[in-house]
Design a protein around this motif. Structure first.
Motif: not given
Length: 134
Positions: A77-79, A99-100, A114-115, A126-131
């Motif tokens: 998920v990229v903000g 999260s949750g 996860a990262d 660009i903020e990349t969140l890996v779930f």
């Protein structure tokens, strides 16, 4: 929503992106920042302001003789924002929203960050969140 595997009935996650989008659209803090600018894989070319894109980056099935007991996937998920502070604020909101444990139409999903990474490209932060989703 997806469907269940035969055998032990693990929830399939082919449509997990739709589930992620629904969770994000249900979060007032995110809507206040990006409105409904949440897109699968790529944003339309003329998208302005802050926005989110998401994509499934991994999908695997864990099985035993009786069948699949767990479907697991990862979703990035990229903000994206013109401003660094807004980008990290959006990343925090995404993390808090996802999260949750979630119950979507009777399906329980455990979502864990996860990262994460950050970068600057094409005049955007660009903020990349890996779930990981189980």
């Amino acid at each position: 929503m997806g469907c269940y595997n035969t055998g032990l009935g693990s929830y399939q996650k082919w449509f997990i992106g739709n589930d992620i989008r629904a969770i994000l659209l249900d979060n007032e803090d995110i809507i206040n920042q990006v409105d409904t600018n949440i897109f699968p894989i790529i944003a339309p070319e003329n998208t302005t302001g802050d926005f989110i894109v998401y994509s499934r980056t991994k999908y695997s099935k864990n099985a035993v003789k009786m069948g699949v007991y767990q479907d697991e996937c990862e979703v990035a998920v990229v903000g994206i924002s013109d401003n660094y502070d807004d980008a990290i604020s959006l990343a925090s909101k995404i993390d808090n929203a996802l999260s949750g444990m979630h119950n979507l139409n009777g399906v329980k999903l455990q979502i864990t960050l996860a990262d994460s990474t950050e970068t600057f490209e094409d005049d955007k932060y660009i903020e990349t969140l890996v779930f990981t989703i189980k």
